[in-house]
Design a protein around this motif. Structure first.
Motif, PDB file in Angstrom:
ATOM      1  N   LYS A  49       0.840  -1.197   0.000  1.00  0.00           N
ATOM      2  CA  LYS A  49       0.000   0.000   0.000  1.00  0.00           C
ATOM      3  C   LYS A  49       0.878   1.250   0.000  1.00  0.00           C
ATOM      4  N   SER A  50       1.963   1.223   0.759  1.00  0.00           N
ATOM      5  CA  SER A  50       2.882   2.364   0.789  1.00  0.00           C
ATOM      6  C   SER A  50       3.542   2.572  -0.569  1.00  0.00           C
ATOM      7  N   GLN A  52       2.272   1.826  -3.432  1.00  0.00           N
ATOM      8  CA  GLN A  52       1.223   2.382  -4.301  1.00  0.00           C
ATOM      9  C   GLN A  52       1.025   3.875  -4.028  1.00  0.00           C
ATOM     10  N   ILE A  53       0.986   4.269  -2.755  1.00  0.00           N
ATOM     11  CA  ILE A  53       0.807   5.677  -2.392  1.00  0.00           C
ATOM     12  C   ILE A  53       1.969   6.516  -2.933  1.00  0.00           C
ATOM     13  N   GLU A  56       1.729   6.994  -6.669  1.00  0.00           N
ATOM     14  CA  GLU A  56       0.615   7.863  -7.053  1.00  0.00           C
ATOM     15  C   GLU A  56       0.849   9.324  -6.674  1.00  0.00           C
ATOM     16  N   GLN A  57       1.463   9.574  -5.525  1.00  0.00           N
ATOM     17  CA  GLN A  57       1.517  10.934  -4.979  1.00  0.00           C
ATOM     18  C   GLN A  57       2.867  11.633  -5.131  1.00  0.00           C
ATOM     19  N   LEU A  92       7.356   7.827   4.209  1.00  0.00           N
ATOM     20  CA  LEU A  92       5.905   7.843   4.356  1.00  0.00           C
ATOM     21  C   LEU A  92       5.551   7.406   5.778  1.00  0.00           C
ATOM     22  N   HIS A  98      -6.361   6.773   6.269  1.00  0.00           N
ATOM     23  CA  HIS A  98      -6.049   6.775   4.840  1.00  0.00           C
ATOM     24  C   HIS A  98      -6.109   8.186   4.245  1.00  0.00           C
ATOM     25  N   LYS A  99      -5.889   9.192   5.101  1.00  0.00           N
ATOM     26  CA  LYS A  99      -5.835  10.562   4.610  1.00  0.00           C
ATOM     27  C   LYS A  99      -4.534  10.763   3.850  1.00  0.00           C
ATOM     28  N   LYS A 100      -4.490  11.831   3.099  1.00  0.00           N
ATOM     29  CA  LYS A 100      -3.244  12.168   2.397  1.00  0.00           C
ATOM     30  C   LYS A 100      -2.193  12.513   3.448  1.00  0.00           C
ATOM     31  N   GLN A 101      -1.059  11.822   3.380  1.00  0.00           N
ATOM     32  CA  GLN A 101      -0.020  11.984   4.385  1.00  0.00           C
ATOM     33  C   GLN A 101       1.129  12.820   3.845  1.00  0.00           C
ATOM     34  N   ILE A 103       4.572  13.319   2.747  1.00  0.00           N
ATOM     35  CA  ILE A 103       5.650  12.468   2.250  1.00  0.00           C
ATOM     36  C   ILE A 103       6.895  13.341   2.108  1.00  0.00           C
TER      37      ILE A 103
END
Length: 179
Positions: A49-50, A52-53, A56-57, A92, A98-101, A103
């Protein structure tokens, strides 16, 4: 006749006691294996999941390595590459929401390399036993975490700035028994 019954009674209880001990030992072994795999699974939870984040971000297009760092805040530390070919560390925070963190991206071109830090450390601590070096983040400052045993056989965590190699923090754990 009475002696025979007493011996048979003792033998029956001895067999039941041995069977009970065997069942208890098998149960403890099964629980230990379950606990081990449960902890191992928990350690790896969220790594994909990390990744993927991060993809994406951020501007990273590939992931080379994912590690964990535990300081005041725990982080997944992702090493990856951007389109321009530069290598970055992405920090991260590990959270349950699951809010925008936030980075933190650190370009490898702007820091002292892992091998340079290790070489400098080896010169300054020749009697120490090196264990590992890994990236970390303390108070929003990127650090190299060097783990080693010093000449007194203390387990040491040394945090050096990635930018200039200066010591940020150090923890030494004293041994209470000699082996």
């Amino acid at each position: 006749m009475i002696i025979e019954r007493k011996n048979k009674f003792k033998l029956t209880w001895l067999i039941w006691f041995i069977v009970l001990c065997c069942v208890l030992i098998i149960g403890i072994l099964i629980y230990s294996v379950y606990l081990y795999y449960s902890i191992l699974n928990n350690k790896e939870t969220g790594l994909q999941k990390s990744e993927q984040i991060i993809l994406e971000q951020t501007k990273l297009i590939s992931v080379d390595k994912v590690e964990r760092f535990h300081g005041d805040t725990s982080y997944h530390v992702i090493t990856g590459r951007a389109k321009d070919g530069d290598t970055y560390f992405a920090f991260l925070p590990i959270t349950n929401n699951h809010k925008k963190q936030k980075i933190t991206l650190i370009n490898h071109a702007n820091i002292i390399s892992q091998s340079q830090i290790k070489d400098h450390w080896l010169k300054s601590c020749q009697t120490c036993h090196f264990i590992r070096i890994s990236p970390g983040l303390i108070d929003d400052q990127p650090v190299w975490e060097i783990t080693y045993k010093d000449q007194s056989l203390r387990y040491v965590f040394d945090y050096l700035s990635m930018y200039d190699g200066k010591s940020i923090e150090q923890f030494r754990f004293k041994r209470f028994s000699e082996k």
